[in-house]
Motif scaffolding. Sequence first.
Motif, PDB file in Angstrom:
ATOM      1  N   GLY A   1       6.145  -0.595 -10.866  1.00 25.83           N
ATOM      2  CA  GLY A   1       6.170   0.782 -10.381  1.00 25.83           C
ATOM      3  C   GLY A   1       7.267   1.009  -9.370  1.00 25.83           C
ATOM      4  O   GLY A   1       8.259   0.265  -9.315  1.00 25.83           O
ATOM      5  N   PHE A   2       7.077   2.042  -8.537  1.00 27.54           N
ATOM      6  CA  PHE A   2       8.088   2.402  -7.534  1.00 27.54           C
ATOM      7  C   PHE A   2       7.388   3.235  -6.457  1.00 27.54           C
ATOM      8  O   PHE A   2       6.782   4.253  -6.775  1.00 27.54           O
ATOM      9  CB  PHE A   2       9.197   3.238  -8.185  1.00 27.54           C
ATOM     10  N   ASP A   3       7.413   2.799  -5.216  1.00 30.01           N
ATOM     11  CA  ASP A   3       6.942   3.541  -4.026  1.00 30.01           C
ATOM     12  C   ASP A   3       6.216   2.654  -3.023  1.00 30.01           C
ATOM     13  O   ASP A   3       6.197   2.954  -1.845  1.00 30.01           O
ATOM     14  CB  ASP A   3       6.029   4.731  -4.351  1.00 30.01           C
ATOM     15  N   ASN A   4       5.531   1.585  -3.495  1.00 30.71           N
ATOM     16  CA  ASN A   4       4.830   0.664  -2.610  1.00 30.71           C
ATOM     17  C   ASN A   4       3.675   1.333  -1.868  1.00 30.71           C
ATOM     18  O   ASN A   4       3.515   1.163  -0.658  1.00 30.71           O
ATOM     19  CB  ASN A   4       5.796   0.015  -1.600  1.00 30.71           C
ATOM     20  N   ILE A   5       2.840   2.069  -2.594  1.00 33.07           N
ATOM     21  CA  ILE A   5       1.652   2.641  -1.970  1.00 33.07           C
ATOM     22  C   ILE A   5       0.594   1.546  -1.822  1.00 33.07           C
ATOM     23  O   ILE A   5       0.649   0.503  -2.474  1.00 33.07           O
ATOM     24  CB  ILE A   5       1.097   3.837  -2.770  1.00 33.07           C
ATOM     25  N   ALA A   6      -0.392   1.781  -0.965  1.00 32.38           N
ATOM     26  CA  ALA A   6      -1.384   0.754  -0.642  1.00 32.38           C
ATOM     27  C   ALA A   6      -2.149   0.283  -1.874  1.00 32.38           C
ATOM     28  O   ALA A   6      -2.421  -0.925  -2.034  1.00 32.38           O
ATOM     29  CB  ALA A   6      -2.354   1.295   0.407  1.00 32.38           C
ATOM     30  N   ALA A   7      -2.518   1.220  -2.751  1.00 26.79           N
ATOM     31  CA  ALA A   7      -3.293   0.845  -3.942  1.00 26.79           C
ATOM     32  C   ALA A   7      -2.514  -0.094  -4.848  1.00 26.79           C
ATOM     33  O   ALA A   7      -3.100  -0.990  -5.482  1.00 26.79           O
ATOM     34  CB  ALA A   7      -3.710   2.095  -4.707  1.00 26.79           C
TER      35      ALA A   7
END
Length: 324
Positions: A260-266
């Motif tokens: 993916g792309f963004d590095n969110i917590a989930a």
Amino acid sequence: MQRVNRISIAAGLVCFCLLIGCKASTTTDEPTSESSEKPKVALIMKSLANEFFSTMAKGAETHHQQSGQYELVVNGIKDERDVSRQVALVQEMVASDVDVIVIAPADSQALIPSLRRAIKAGIIVVNIDNKLDAEMLRKEGLQIPFVGPDNRAGAKQVGDYLATHLAEGDSVAILEGLQTSENGRARKAGFEEAMNEAGVKIVDSQSAEWEMAKANEIASSMLSEHTEIKAILAANDSMALGAVAAAKSVGRSDDLSIVGFDNIAAVRTAIRDGKVLATADQYGDQLAVYGIETGLKLIADENAEVADVETPVDLITKETLDAK
């Protein structure tokens, strides 16, 4: 510009007050007599339902509280595709007489006319996250600095890492962002470049419009139609999570690589659990801060160069998370 001169004088008065011991509030609802001395910054984002943008908002609010040198108004839209609402927000901020608009546009072209009107009203505009269309800006004679990462380079890092887990000739699919968004197109291009260099075949590529539920639906269809797919490259983490759900529904959780792309917590959790292979960190909690600081610099110096500012983007894997 007279507007900028008034703000510069006001900023000087605020600094003088601080030196002699006056205490200024950092809240956005402080008394008018005090808050009118500070520049007013409007942050306009995309969907606050997306963890990336809620993280961005929190980062901006923390910076505002720590700084105490400006007022902050935070706005977002409910749906990533609600361009008309974002246009309306720009118009509302112009009517509110803000000094700076920091915007993550939902569309790379559709927001430009409203931003042009904001600039004509004397407002400084800073573009973050999704880059406005350069050709249209040139045609409009506008200089709007872009403060953000190289999305193509970030996506290529992710794609290159994925390629180390694939063999030449393997098949993959791409979940694209909105096709009218420059960052979506850039990330797709970065993924494609990495796969082409590795000799990996892209057998399907469709837009899930940044949305988790739509990504789930599309990825399920991709995996049913192309059973040979070994990996899915998602242009944001919400879509990567949609692909995780799709993989589970078709019994592919153990043998399908997802990035993916963004590095969110989930997604960090999913990486640690082995459900997602990698993502890119564009430091969402600081991205709006970089834009705000750029806007404040332009207020402080009306002769400052209006230039783009490239911000960091890094590959995130289980190894990098374990090292922290």
